[in-house]
Scaffold this active site. Structure first.
Site, short mmCIF file in Angstrom:
data_model
loop_
_atom_site.label_atom_id
_atom_site.label_comp_id
_atom_site.label_asym_id
_atom_site.label_seq_id
_atom_site.Cartn_x
_atom_site.Cartn_y
_atom_site.Cartn_z
N GLU A 140 65.08 63.76 56.38
CA GLU A 140 65.34 64.78 57.40
C GLU A 140 64.76 66.13 57.05
O GLU A 140 64.34 66.87 57.94
CB GLU A 140 66.85 64.88 57.66
CG GLU A 140 67.41 63.78 58.56
CD GLU A 140 67.57 62.43 57.87
OE1 GLU A 140 67.46 62.39 56.63
OE2 GLU A 140 67.80 61.43 58.56
N HIS A 158 78.35 60.51 62.83
CA HIS A 158 77.80 59.98 64.07
C HIS A 158 78.43 60.64 65.30
O HIS A 158 78.00 60.38 66.42
CB HIS A 158 78.00 58.46 64.15
CG HIS A 158 77.16 57.70 63.17
ND1 HIS A 158 77.52 57.52 61.87
CD2 HIS A 158 75.96 57.08 63.31
CE1 HIS A 158 76.59 56.81 61.25
NE2 HIS A 158 75.64 56.53 62.09
C1 LIG Z 1 70.69 60.60 57.04
C2 LIG Z 1 70.53 59.42 57.92
N1 LIG Z 1 69.37 59.19 58.54
C3 LIG Z 1 69.22 58.12 59.34
C4 LIG Z 1 70.24 57.24 59.54
C5 LIG Z 1 70.09 56.03 60.50
N2 LIG Z 1 69.98 54.80 59.73
C6 LIG Z 1 71.05 54.05 59.42
S1 LIG Z 1 70.65 52.71 58.47
C7 LIG Z 1 69.02 53.13 58.48
C8 LIG Z 1 68.01 52.28 57.78
C9 LIG Z 1 68.31 52.14 56.33
O1 LIG Z 1 67.34 51.33 55.75
P1 LIG Z 1 67.58 50.71 54.32
O2 LIG Z 1 68.10 51.75 53.41
O3 LIG Z 1 66.34 50.03 53.91
O4 LIG Z 1 68.74 49.65 54.55
P2 LIG Z 1 68.64 48.29 55.37
O5 LIG Z 1 69.21 48.57 56.72
O6 LIG Z 1 67.23 47.87 55.45
O7 LIG Z 1 69.46 47.30 54.63
C10 LIG Z 1 68.80 54.29 59.21
C11 LIG Z 1 67.49 54.90 59.45
C12 LIG Z 1 71.46 57.51 58.89
N3 LIG Z 1 72.53 56.74 59.05
N4 LIG Z 1 71.57 58.58 58.07
#
Ligand SMILES: Cc1ncc(C[n+]2csc(CCOP(=O)(O)OP(=O)(O)O)c2C)c(N)n1
Ligand SMILES: Cc1ncc(C[n+]2csc(CCOP(=O)(O)OP(=O)(O)O)c2C)c(N)n1
Ligand SMILES: [Mg+2]
Ligand SMILES: [Mg+2]
Lengths: 328, 323, 328, 323
Positions: free
Chosen positions: D61, D130
């Site tokens: 971010e 959220h």
């Molecule tokens: C600060 C923040 N940015 C974006 C999100 C939205 N978000 C939730 S899970 C996710 C993907 C996470 O990817 P990863 O760490 O690889 O975990 P995976 O879902 O692949 O297991 C995102 C972008 C969030 N919850 N918090």
């Protein structure tokens, strides 16, 4: 490091339990009985089982949020029904029904969660710092996804951990995806663990579908850390065979993901099937044992669901909640 | 006896640290360059407590804030020094969204005893990040207590209260008061959070102020003493806020001027004005007036002393509500 | 890459100018005529001269804050007297006397500053992104200290720059110190540029006291970047021979820094003296030329001071300022 | 003619993007997983504009916010999508301290035309990050405009105004309104920032609301129509805020209830209350009442629908000020 047969059986049983719970969570959310989100684990739960398997009660752990950390927590020995109840907004919930997807097991040194991905990193510095400060011998298991390593918070945590030689495992469950993006479009290299070297932190890459390989990696990492060598980075390569979160799209960038590829992965890379084959081949378990373990796991999942449904919905008054913001 | 013992505000804070760190081994401090002592409040603390309890960190505010939170979860009682309080914005999520909310959201089972400290305030000609006073932002976010002393006496007592509190506390002070001297008892005492202090009694109008602005308010009260009797209430703590004491004062004076060095819009002064509207409407003989930093970024240069609530602006507001 | 004699002379002249200005700034702040802070450059200004030397007007640059970026900016061809005037709170200030230590030369693509160390990193991503988006051929010179690489913002910037192959130089002026800490106590390795490899970014380490070595590194880095190879990391090793900021202590952790060592550095590692010796040895300049350049530099510094003092103090009304928050 | 054309709020926002991106090549979007379309407002935008104008970023971010700022300095007009607005806290310094202040502090020579977007709001049972609505925090910080539409019509018009504005704008919407349908003209139109809208006329009491709460207010107005004549004023934009329209309404009704889903303390409602105290004291026949999120973290679970300003709580406040 090699695993004993008993260890293998526990790992296998826990993976069966976690996968049954994951399916139960999917049933529950599809039935509209869950509040908030759920992010299916699918065939990606072996690393979580390994991460929790060799920790003491006192060892702080941050579970990866995929499958909401159920695998990690049950493997660490936590009774997760209170956490499932939380997802259903019940009084029995581990956060008193106030959180939907936060866990809280302070006595097991799993302190909570945050909806902000990357929040784990700075907190884990604190856990490691406290372990060192108290000379308690605790180790920290800091689990998150490959996508989370975009956040600058990982840098500050790797830096402080390396600089202070904190007893922390950076455990990355790399499924190649982050929400609706392929990690290869977000990170300029094949492994996010390549970051570790910049801080002088050792790292390894493991097959995340191989439960026992993950467990051996966890043992090795924990030994390194417990010996006072500072942090270590373990990257488990795994797969996401479904959408990011229930009800969402299953895209990478502007394109739909290939359903055939995912179907193939699901069929050929199921970690429970792979582990079962190994245990059969090594004659550690019979097919009957395996069937029994799976049946037990299904039954447990049903019992957890029933337990949660039996608990009343948590609906405290505003005044009660206002009194709960601070501690006296 | 040392009833005349005078310390600077920084020395008073330091004394609170020393006494509390002696009392409780779980208390430790972390921050950037606190061992050397960027400011005198941490000067030479290592000599007694060592580098493991007075910890220098890399420039890494999210790591620092998370380290404090995690260590608190593991049973320690961190004092987190942001140096300039404006640097806390680098850890915006930890400081404002997580730290105060963790306890409640996780079933109120495990409080986080953290003190965050930082200097701030307008009038040093350095602008923006080095001046910003984050208390308006802090009170908006549930779960963080916030205070700011106006005197060395209050500084020591509030700091002890903050360190002993089991909840996160943001403890601020005004850069221009760091070297301000005043009486500080040697003995152990606590100034509780959430208790305002009448710094001067009066009967015509109440000025609510805090930090450096208490002194501006006192100046105005003194200047006007033959015309208008001004009561000066020092908020001391913004959250919890001592509404009762303020309402009692207004009951007497029927008039209120709020002096707040933070940005006016959506700040502490706005909140107090709204509360007085709700709980003290019938006590008022004139509308509440705010004297705040105008809604412009804190400028540097020679300008910033003209944008802070000066004695002239306060006097003008006092005269207006008394008209 | 080798430098022409003309290039060497320009570099030398600019270093002389920057060091004279740095001394002037110290005189001014000690005389109480400056508002806000000043962070003396001392013998650490060669990297800044090199960083600015080969940029076009259109190439965005974030100057390192030490010596408040005077070296970088004058080397890029900016008339810095308006920035010095800003430090004195004057109407002639480049920010209209509102900022004390922010610069603003948007036509020279130096857009400003922030008191938050590490703010440069995300902004430089934006400069690089825009260059790519506009296909403008611009390159980004992103300068900061070794301490700034503690901030997680550097991670996000290195990641995005590498991932998108942005035309950006990460130019680190590593003086081994960060405020009152020795960087060896803050970073677990000898070079912060070790971070680059984790992103597949090439890096080099250069003697920051050798003006011409720095300049050659800048040329090389810019060539790499201009050819579309993505970012590069250059770490210039330099020294801080005085306190962090005027009026502060000169400590590292709980200990005072060794004054003898600093005195020795000052004597033996003065980059202007080292460069002069080279130019004399190579017969590029005579001693007379050198003396003339130094005298010119002193005179310029005095003229800048006089210019600033002639400008009235900026004291706009609150109403004027309120009207300046938004643009219409 | 398509006077009956209905779009969802997300579709209306998307239409504004499409029209403005066609009009101006400098406009581009960046965010996490916006190409696939985490929410429908960015769905399929790549088809027309390509992946270089609809840019997926890593989870980063501060990098995203800085990228927007830097690109704006270099002449582009970024739309920065935080997905959930609460994630913007990860870039607290960029979003709240830098973005709005850069222009002024640097001599007002170079504005930053950035639109930040994000969904937010209580009542989805997801809690905290959220749900958090960062407008109370945003208005406290000079230099950021902030708005939130209640209808698809306003959404399209406000988004066009935001994209064409040369200043940073934080454009929020309520998660529960994303699929809310309403009339949206096909033609180009702009709803200016800083202009409130009377969503229902009335004469006994004014409710000031925004976003989802406009609909709660309208429900209350309808329910009470035979007893109390309620005027519903939609703030639409929190900064600049249209105080004049509000005061005109109070002039008529003499009573005000402010509905604000954000945390009560030091929020938008507090600011409006303070402004009415200062500028409309003599117009009032009863003290202003706030109906806000209580000063507790946004809970998840079934609880959060009980903490948001419900119709019942609004009705109660309306009855109270009309007593
Ligand atoms: C600060 C923040 N940015 C974006 C999100 C939205 N978000 C939730 S899970 C996710 C993907 C996470 O990817 P990863 O760490 O690889 O975990 P995976 O879902 O692949 O297991 C995102 C972008 C969030 N919850 N918090
Ligand atoms: C976010 C933030 N944290 C801390 C500071 C205080 N601070 C100002 S300069 C500095 C040291 C920077 O070190 P480095 O980047 O190495 O530059 P140097 O002074 O050594 O040239 C610190 C800690 C700050 N200004 N901003
Ligand atoms: Mg992933
Ligand atoms: Mg340095």
């Amino acid at each position: 490091m090699s695993l004993t047969n008993d260890q293998k059986i526990v790992l296998f049983r826990n993976l069966a339990r976690a996968m049954a719970l994951d399916r139960m969570m999917m049933r529950v959310i599809r039935a509209g009985k869950m509040v908030g989100f759920y992010h299916e684990g699918g065939i990606a739960l072996a690393p979580g089982i390994a991460a929790g398997a060799f920790l003491q009660k006192e060892d702080p752990m941050w579970p990866h949020y995929r499958a909401h950390g159920l695998a990690h927590m049950l493997s660490k020995g936590i009774d997760i029904k209170y956490y499932v109840a939380e997802h259903m907004g019940r009084e029995a919930g581990c956060c008193k029904g106030r959180s939907s997807f936060h866990m809280s097991f302070p006595e097991d040194h799993v302190f909570g969660f945050s909806g902000n991905i990357g929040a784990n990193f700075p907190l884990s510095v604190g856990y490691g710092f406290a372990a060192k400060y108290k000379q308690s011998g605790q180790v920290v298991m800091n689990c998150s996804g490959d996508g989370s390593y975009g956040e600058g918070r990982c840098h500050e945590a790797l830096l402080m951990s390396a600089n202070w030689k904190l007893p922390a495992v950076f455990w990355c469950e790399a499924n190649g995806m982050a929400q609706h993006s392929n990690v290869k479009d977000l990170f300029p290299g094949p492994n996010v663990s390549s970051l570790a070297a910049g801080f002088g932190i050792p790292s390894m890459v493991v097959d995340g579908q191989d439960l026992f390989a993950c467990a051996e990696a966890a043992l090795q990492a924990l030994a390194h850390v417990r010996q006072g060598n500072g942090p270590i980075f373990v990257e488990c390569k795994t797969y996401r065979v479904q959408e990011h979160s229930v009800g969402g799209v299953n895209y990478e960038g502007p394109n739909q993901r290939d359903p055939e590829l995912m179907a193939k992965w699901k069929e050929t890379l199921n970690p429970l099937a792979l582990a079962a084959a190994r245990l059969l081949a090594e004659k550690v378990l019979t097919q009957e044992d395996i069937d029994q373990i799976k049946a037990d796991a299904e039954r447990e999942a049903d019992e957890v669901e029933a337990f949660c449904e039996a608990s009343p919905k948590a609906l405290p008054s505003v005044a009660e909640m206002q009194a709960a913001v601070y501690t006296a | 006896m040392s009833s005349q013992r005078e310390l600077t505000l920084c020395e008073a804070i330091r004394e609170a640290y020393v006494e509390e760190m002696r009392r409780d081994e779980r208390v430790f401090m972390l921050g950037i360059s606190i061992q050397a002592g960027t400011f005198p409040h941490t000067k030479n603390l290592c000599e007694e407590f060592g580098t493991h309890r007075v910890v220098d960190t890399p420039l890494a505010e999210t790591g620092m804030a998370g380290c404090a939170m995690g260590a608190a979860q593991e049973g320690l009682r961190p004092i987190l020094d942001f140096m300039y309080a404006g640097f806390s914005y680098f850890a915006g999520s930890e400081v404002f969204l997580q730290m105060g909310q963790y306890h409640f959201l996780h079933g109120s089972q495990h409080p986080l005893p953290i003190v965050m400290v930082g200097t701030c305030g307008v009038g040093r000609r350095v602008g923006n990040e080095h001046a910003t006073l984050p208390y308006g932002m802090a009170i908006h976010h549930p779960g963080i207590k916030t205070c700011m002393p106006a005197t060395p006496y209050d500084a020591k007592g509030l700091m002890k209260a903050a360190i002993r509190d089991d909840n996160p506390v943001l403890f601020l002070w005004h850069t221009n008061l760091m070297m301000h001297k005043g009486y500080v008892p040697e003995e152990d005492y606590v100034v509780p959070l959430g208790v305002a202090d009448i710094k001067r009694e009066g009967s015509d109008v109440t000025i609510l102020a805090s930090g450096l602005q208490v002194h501006s308010a006192l100046k105005v009260a003194e200047k006007l003493k033959d015309e208008i009797s001004v009561e000066v209430v020092d908020a001391r703590s913004f959250e919890p806020f001592d509404r009762e004491s303020l309402l009692r004062s207004i009951e007497k004076t029927t008039r209120l001027v709020i002096v707040d060095e933070d940005f006016e819009r959506g700040g502490f002064a706005a909140e107090v004005s709204a509360q007085v509207m709700e709980h003290g409407y019938d006590l008022l003989d004139a509308p509440v007036r705010r004297v705040c930093h105008p809604n412009i970024p804190v400028p540097g240069g020679y300008i910033d002393v003209y944008t802070m609530p000066t004695s002239e602006r306060i006097e003008e507001a006092v005269r207006e509500v008394c008209r």
